[in-house]
Design a protein around this motif. Structure first.
Motif, PDB file in Angstrom:
ATOM      1  N   PRO A 129     -11.123   2.654   3.674  1.00 10.84           N
ATOM      2  CA  PRO A 129     -12.466   3.067   3.243  1.00 10.84           C
ATOM      3  C   PRO A 129     -12.815   4.492   3.679  1.00 10.84           C
ATOM      4  O   PRO A 129     -13.340   5.277   2.873  1.00 10.84           O
ATOM      5  N   ALA A 130     -12.483   4.857   4.926  1.00 12.40           N
ATOM      6  CA  ALA A 130     -12.854   6.193   5.412  1.00 12.40           C
ATOM      7  C   ALA A 130     -12.053   7.276   4.693  1.00 12.40           C
ATOM      8  O   ALA A 130     -12.616   8.273   4.218  1.00 12.40           O
ATOM      9  N   GLY A 131     -10.726   7.085   4.601  1.00 10.89           N
ATOM     10  CA  GLY A 131      -9.870   8.101   3.982  1.00 10.89           C
ATOM     11  C   GLY A 131     -10.228   8.324   2.520  1.00 10.89           C
ATOM     12  O   GLY A 131     -10.297   9.470   2.049  1.00 10.89           O
ATOM     13  N   CYS A 132     -10.481   7.234   1.776  1.00 11.75           N
ATOM     14  CA  CYS A 132     -10.825   7.374   0.351  1.00 11.75           C
ATOM     15  C   CYS A 132     -12.156   8.106   0.196  1.00 11.75           C
ATOM     16  O   CYS A 132     -12.310   8.961  -0.689  1.00 11.75           O
ATOM     17  N   ALA A 133     -13.118   7.755   1.055  1.00 14.79           N
ATOM     18  CA  ALA A 133     -14.440   8.387   0.949  1.00 14.79           C
ATOM     19  C   ALA A 133     -14.343   9.882   1.267  1.00 14.79           C
ATOM     20  O   ALA A 133     -14.939  10.717   0.570  1.00 14.79           O
ATOM     21  N   VAL A 134     -13.556  10.239   2.293  1.00 19.11           N
ATOM     22  CA  VAL A 134     -13.422  11.664   2.642  1.00 19.11           C
ATOM     23  C   VAL A 134     -12.678  12.402   1.527  1.00 19.11           C
ATOM     24  O   VAL A 134     -13.039  13.529   1.173  1.00 19.11           O
ATOM     25  N   ALA A 135     -11.653  11.766   0.952  1.00 17.36           N
ATOM     26  CA  ALA A 135     -10.908  12.417  -0.135  1.00 17.36           C
ATOM     27  C   ALA A 135     -11.856  12.749  -1.289  1.00 17.36           C
ATOM     28  O   ALA A 135     -11.832  13.860  -1.836  1.00 17.36           O
ATOM     29  N   THR A 138     -30.482  -4.576  -1.881  1.00 13.72           N
ATOM     30  CA  THR A 138     -29.458  -5.574  -1.569  1.00 13.72           C
ATOM     31  C   THR A 138     -28.167  -4.878  -1.161  1.00 13.72           C
ATOM     32  O   THR A 138     -27.862  -3.777  -1.612  1.00 13.72           O
ATOM     33  N   GLY A 139     -27.413  -5.587  -0.324  1.00 10.46           N
ATOM     34  CA  GLY A 139     -26.052  -5.180  -0.029  1.00 10.46           C
ATOM     35  C   GLY A 139     -25.137  -6.015  -0.902  1.00 10.46           C
ATOM     36  O   GLY A 139     -25.595  -6.667  -1.850  1.00 10.46           O
ATOM     37  N   LEU A 140     -23.855  -6.034  -0.584  1.00 12.05           N
ATOM     38  CA  LEU A 140     -22.936  -6.852  -1.365  1.00 12.05           C
ATOM     39  C   LEU A 140     -21.756  -7.273  -0.495  1.00 12.05           C
ATOM     40  O   LEU A 140     -21.524  -6.712   0.580  1.00 12.05           O
ATOM     41  N   SER A 141     -21.041  -8.296  -0.983  1.00 11.33           N
ATOM     42  CA  SER A 141     -19.854  -8.721  -0.242  1.00 11.33           C
ATOM     43  C   SER A 141     -18.766  -9.111  -1.234  1.00 11.33           C
ATOM     44  O   SER A 141     -19.055  -9.617  -2.329  1.00 11.33           O
ATOM     45  N   LEU A 142     -17.535  -8.832  -0.858  1.00 11.83           N
ATOM     46  CA  LEU A 142     -16.375  -9.226  -1.661  1.00 11.83           C
ATOM     47  C   LEU A 142     -15.127  -9.147  -0.803  1.00 11.83           C
ATOM     48  O   LEU A 142     -15.142  -8.520   0.264  1.00 11.83           O
ATOM     49  N   GLU A 143     -14.078  -9.798  -1.268  1.00 11.25           N
ATOM     50  CA  GLU A 143     -12.830  -9.875  -0.511  1.00 11.25           C
ATOM     51  C   GLU A 143     -12.332  -8.463  -0.170  1.00 11.25           C
ATOM     52  O   GLU A 143     -12.422  -7.558  -1.008  1.00 11.25           O
ATOM     53  N   HIS A 144     -11.795  -8.294   1.043  1.00 13.34           N
ATOM     54  CA  HIS A 144     -11.460  -6.949   1.533  1.00 13.34           C
ATOM     55  C   HIS A 144     -10.549  -6.169   0.574  1.00 13.34           C
ATOM     56  O   HIS A 144     -10.805  -5.006   0.276  1.00 13.34           O
ATOM     57  N   ALA A 145      -9.490  -6.817   0.073  1.00  7.32           N
ATOM     58  CA  ALA A 145      -8.564  -6.091  -0.809  1.00  7.32           C
ATOM     59  C   ALA A 145      -9.256  -5.717  -2.120  1.00  7.32           C
ATOM     60  O   ALA A 145      -9.026  -4.632  -2.667  1.00  7.32           O
ATOM     61  N   ASN A 146     -10.130  -6.610  -2.620  1.00  6.50           N
ATOM     62  CA  ASN A 146     -10.818  -6.308  -3.884  1.00  6.50           C
ATOM     63  C   ASN A 146     -11.798  -5.154  -3.725  1.00  6.50           C
ATOM     64  O   ASN A 146     -12.178  -4.506  -4.695  1.00  6.50           O
ATOM     65  N   LEU A 147     -12.204  -4.919  -2.488  1.00  5.37           N
ATOM     66  CA  LEU A 147     -13.118  -3.805  -2.213  1.00  5.37           C
ATOM     67  C   LEU A 147     -12.337  -2.492  -2.045  1.00  5.37           C
ATOM     68  O   LEU A 147     -12.705  -1.455  -2.593  1.00  5.37           O
ATOM     69  N   THR A 148     -11.237  -2.552  -1.292  1.00  6.74           N
ATOM     70  CA  THR A 148     -10.578  -1.298  -0.888  1.00  6.74           C
ATOM     71  C   THR A 148      -9.555  -0.785  -1.911  1.00  6.74           C
ATOM     72  O   THR A 148      -9.454   0.426  -2.113  1.00  6.74           O
ATOM     73  N   VAL A 149      -8.802  -1.699  -2.547  1.00  8.15           N
ATOM     74  CA  VAL A 149      -7.745  -1.231  -3.461  1.00  8.15           C
ATOM     75  C   VAL A 149      -8.344  -0.425  -4.632  1.00  8.15           C
ATOM     76  O   VAL A 149      -7.861   0.673  -4.938  1.00  8.15           O
ATOM     77  N   PRO A 150      -9.434  -0.910  -5.282  1.00  9.08           N
ATOM     78  CA  PRO A 150     -10.010  -0.100  -6.372  1.00  9.08           C
ATOM     79  C   PRO A 150     -10.533   1.264  -5.904  1.00  9.08           C
ATOM     80  O   PRO A 150     -10.496   2.234  -6.661  1.00  9.08           O
ATOM     81  N   LEU A 151     -10.990   1.337  -4.650  1.00  9.40           N
ATOM     82  CA  LEU A 151     -11.451   2.646  -4.135  1.00  9.40           C
ATOM     83  C   LEU A 151     -10.283   3.623  -4.113  1.00  9.40           C
ATOM     84  O   LEU A 151     -10.403   4.782  -4.517  1.00  9.40           O
ATOM     85  N   GLN A 152      -9.126   3.123  -3.631  1.00  9.24           N
ATOM     86  CA  GLN A 152      -7.953   4.001  -3.529  1.00  9.24           C
ATOM     87  C   GLN A 152      -7.469   4.411  -4.921  1.00  9.24           C
ATOM     88  O   GLN A 152      -7.133   5.571  -5.153  1.00  9.24           O
ATOM     89  N   GLU A 153      -7.462   3.438  -5.842  1.00 10.58           N
ATOM     90  CA  GLU A 153      -7.020   3.770  -7.210  1.00 10.58           C
ATOM     91  C   GLU A 153      -7.944   4.813  -7.832  1.00 10.58           C
ATOM     92  O   GLU A 153      -7.495   5.764  -8.460  1.00 10.58           O
ATOM     93  N   ALA A 154      -9.254   4.634  -7.618  1.00 11.25           N
ATOM     94  CA  ALA A 154     -10.222   5.557  -8.232  1.00 11.25           C
ATOM     95  C   ALA A 154     -10.075   6.960  -7.660  1.00 11.25           C
ATOM     96  O   ALA A 154     -10.100   7.948  -8.397  1.00 11.25           O
ATOM     97  N   VAL A 155      -9.889   7.052  -6.344  1.00  9.79           N
ATOM     98  CA  VAL A 155      -9.843   8.393  -5.749  1.00  9.79           C
ATOM     99  C   VAL A 155      -8.545   9.111  -6.130  1.00  9.79           C
ATOM    100  O   VAL A 155      -8.513  10.337  -6.261  1.00  9.79           O
ATOM    101  N   SER A 156      -7.472   8.334  -6.360  1.00  7.83           N
ATOM    102  CA  SER A 156      -6.199   8.979  -6.717  1.00  7.83           C
ATOM    103  C   SER A 156      -6.281   9.636  -8.098  1.00  7.83           C
ATOM    104  O   SER A 156      -5.451  10.476  -8.437  1.00  7.83           O
TER     105      SER A 156
END
Ligand SMILES: Cc1cc2nc3c(=O)[nH]c(=O)nc-3n(C[C@H](O)[C@H](O)[C@H](O)COP(=O)(O)OP(=O)(O)OC[C@H]3O[C@@H](n4cnc5c(N)ncnc54)[C@H](O)[C@@H]3O)c2cc1C
Length: 469
Positions: free
Chosen positions: A13-19, A95-113
């Motif tokens: 999460p941190a690396g993708c957000a900084v990228a 509101t906040g949100l919740s979802l499975e860790h991989a479903n949250l982080t993998v799309p972030l990495q794909e999007a930033v790439s």
């Protein structure tokens, strides 16, 4: 390999957000990720509204909208003895949100790439820092069986709480292991308040739960160091804080899910968050017990703070990093202190902490303002330590009031001592940090502008202070 503006070690999460943040400034970004399997990890799944807001501001709105996430309207805190549940809403319809860790982080990495200016190397591990000073860094990483070298203006360590890069930079840390988290999935119909994060407090073990996809909830049980899933199987009475339906679901899950996910709960604080042209973000800079679910929101806040600092001091990286460190410090200190104080109050078994828990129950039940203030602190909306110190003091006051209203004279005297002894150290630390924050605020808002004016020949500091009075 040639030069880039920034190398980011870690694609969580941190690396993708900084990228994303630095690509938006027009920097060329090399994002290296060692490729931990996020489908097997027990880690961040609940994101507070502040985190959602920061993610959108970083341009991840389309990713957030595409997630199959569950809404989170606040926390439901279930006290074990006396059994009572209190709802702490986020407020103002957010509101906040919740979802499975991989479903949250993998799309972030794909999007930033896919962002212009970002190159992602998956399964790439940073291995050494050969040179680091205010003019830039030279470093090495391994990728596809070969070792590469690269020069960059900036190195960002976003490699998680164990942070090998922090060690390569020679930055010391304060580290305390707290407990072990065990996580299983259960039917979300067993959650008393499906669109809330749940805290089960005051039982033999503390537990957290929230829905992570339609029909599925994550339950995390906080185990003392040295305990395992076997301990829980052998002693089901340790789950007494959970309501009966959820308790039997967890016991069933322990039988059916042979290898529940486990994670270590630690307090880790880096001594400094920057050195030369290298900076720490996310868990590499600070992490704490996950009961406040604030880790990812903090990662996204770091990314925005770094972006702002580099935008302001584009030509002078050390000055930008100093500003970043200064800007993030108050919120981080409050977050870490709050997690530690709440963990003691929720899970502590001594008489002082039992009394403090009653104080929390009394406070939230009788003061809607107090419940709102606590939730603002918990969700990182409120970063000021003095607010935490004030709220803590009020809880102690309510604990004393609850004691007076329910006990005989002897009982009052017996419980007040342990309460004050247990609550004293966290309160003292909070007040000391609040004073430090106030001092630094005064320095920024009063002393520095006055001296700047004085240097420019407008006024002598003494005269300026005199006219202020
Ligand atoms: C049990 C548990 C529950 C939690 N629940 C929540 C929650 O509900 N809400 C919340 O907000 N937070 C929660 N957290 C905290 C949250 O998971 C973290 O704050 C967040 O994952 C930190 O992100 P990060 O990017 O800093 O580090 P990480 O997510 O740890 O990512 C680090 C990345 O760096 C990579 N890496 C490591 N070494 C190298 C190297 N040498 N070179 C290149 N890459 C490297 C790894 O492969 C990894 O991908 C929880 C934590 C735990 C332990």
């Amino acid at each position: 390999m040639g030069d880039v503006d920034v190398v980011i070690a870690g694609g969580g999460p941190a690396g993708c957000a900084v990228a994303a943040a630095l690509a938006e400034l027009g920097w060329s970004v090399l994002l290296l990720d060692a490729g931990v399997d996020r489908h097997k990890q027990l880690a961040g799944e609940l994101l507070h509204p502040t985190g959602v807001r920061d993610l959108r501001a970083l341009g991840f709105g389309d990713v957030v909208d595409a997630w199959t996430s569950q809404p989170v309207r606040g926390f439901a805190v279930r006290f074990h003895a006396p059994t009572h549940t209190l709802i702490l809403p986020y407020g103002r319809g957010v509101t906040g949100l919740s979802l499975e860790h991989a479903n949250l982080t993998v799309p972030l990495q794909e999007a930033v790439s896919r962002r212009p200016g970002v190159t992602l190397h998956g399964r790439a591990r940073m291995t050494a820092v050969d040179h680091n000073d205010e003019h830039g860094v030279h470093l090495r990483f391994s990728h596809e069986g070969a070792e590469h070298t690269v020069k960059a203006r900036l190195l960002v360590a976003a490699d998680g709480r164990a942070s090998p890069v922090r060690r390569m930079l020679g930055i010391a840390e304060h580290h305390v292991r707290i407990s072990t988290m065990l996580g299983v999935t259960v039917d979300s119909a067993c959650l008393p308040y499906p669109d809330h994060g749940h805290q089960f407090v005051g039982g033999p073990l503390h537990a957290l739960a929230y829905a992570i996809q339609p029909g599925v909830a994550r339950v995390m049980v906080d185990l003392p160091l040295g305990s395992t899933a076997q301990t829980l199987k052998a002693h089901p009475e340790l789950l007494l804080a959970l309501p009966p339906g959820l308790r039997s679901e967890v016991r069933q899950a322990l039988e059916q899910q042979p290898a529940p996910r486990m994670a270590s709960n630690d307090d880790r604080l880096a001594e400094t968050v920057w050195a030369g042209s290298a900076v720490l973000v996310g868990d590499a800079a600070a992490c704490c017990h996950p009961l406040t679910a604030s880790g990812m929101a903090s990662c996204f806040h770091d990314a925005r703070a770094l972006q702002e600092a580099l935008h302001r001091h584009a030509g002078h990286i050390p000055r930008a990093l100093e500003r970043y460190a200064h800007e993030r410090r108050p919120a981080q200190r409050t977050r870490v202190a709050l997690a530690s104080a709440l963990y003691s109050a929720f899970a502590g078994q001594d008489e002082g902490m039992r009394a403090l828990r009653l104080g929390l129950l009394h406070y939230w039940e009788h003061s809607p303002r107090g419940a709102r203030a606590s939730m603002a602190l918990l969700s990182s909306e409120e970063p000021r330590m003095r607010v935490m110190a004030r709220e803590y003091l009020r809880v102690v006051g309510h604990a004393l009031a609850a004691m007076l209203s329910t006990r005989g004279q002897g009982g009052r005297l017996r419980s007040a001592g342990p309460l004050l002894r247990s609550a004293g150290p966290p309160l003292r630390d909070a007040v000391a940090s609040a004073m430090e924050q106030l001092g630094s605020w005064l320095h920024r808002r009063v002393r520095r502008p006055v001296y700047t004016l004085a240097r420019a020949g407008w006024a002598s500091p003494r005269r300026a202070f005199a006219s202020n009075r």
